[in-house]
Design a protein around this motif. Structure first.
Motif, PDB file in Angstrom:
ATOM      1  N   PHE A 177      16.469  25.707  67.300  1.00 61.41           N
ATOM      2  CA  PHE A 177      17.190  25.894  66.046  1.00 61.41           C
ATOM      3  C   PHE A 177      18.386  26.822  66.196  1.00 61.41           C
ATOM      4  O   PHE A 177      19.301  26.806  65.394  1.00 61.41           O
ATOM      5  N   ARG A 210      11.968  26.920  69.197  1.00 65.42           N
ATOM      6  CA  ARG A 210      12.266  25.528  69.526  1.00 65.42           C
ATOM      7  C   ARG A 210      11.016  24.686  69.338  1.00 65.42           C
ATOM      8  O   ARG A 210       9.902  25.171  69.443  1.00 65.42           O
ATOM      9  N   TYR A 225      18.430  17.152  61.413  1.00 64.69           N
ATOM     10  CA  TYR A 225      19.060  18.402  61.828  1.00 64.69           C
ATOM     11  C   TYR A 225      20.403  18.237  62.518  1.00 64.69           C
ATOM     12  O   TYR A 225      21.030  19.230  62.863  1.00 64.69           O
ATOM     13  N   THR A 272      26.399  23.222  63.132  1.00 66.23           N
ATOM     14  CA  THR A 272      25.108  23.858  63.358  1.00 66.23           C
ATOM     15  C   THR A 272      25.001  24.300  64.811  1.00 66.23           C
ATOM     16  O   THR A 272      25.739  23.826  65.666  1.00 66.23           O
ATOM     17  N   THR A 292      22.151  23.895  66.345  1.00 68.57           N
ATOM     18  CA  THR A 292      21.065  23.065  66.844  1.00 68.57           C
ATOM     19  C   THR A 292      21.568  22.126  67.929  1.00 68.57           C
ATOM     20  O   THR A 292      22.608  21.492  67.784  1.00 68.57           O
TER      21      THR A 292
END
Length: 79
Positions: A10, A16, A38, A43, A45
């Motif tokens: 994340f 994770r 996501y 982001t 990510t």
């Protein structure tokens, strides 16, 4: 260890989620589900699907894409 690994950190160095599969189709399905949940442009990510090989690993999919990799998107085919 099963050869197909999907990871979802994340944030760099943070928590994770990791999944392991014996075959590629369920790993690719999970990667696609995580991408739709996501895979936002702004982001930290990084979502990856790799195959563990005896001499290393082979990157199958990554979000965000690397410069030499085509972007994933609505038309992305699940292997």
């Amino acid at each position: 260890m099963p050869p197909f690994v999907t990871t979802l950190p994340f944030r760099p160095g943070g928590p994770r989620v990791t999944g392991f599969w014996e075959t590629e189709p369920p790993a690719a399905k999970t990667w696609a589900a995580w991408f739709h949940l996501y895979g936002l442009p702004a982001t930290t990510t990084v979502i990856t699907l790799v195959e563990q090989l005896p001499d290393g690993e082979r990157l199958i999919k990554r979000w965000p894409p690397q410069p030499d990799q085509p972007p994933a998107g609505p038309g992305h085919q699940i292997a």
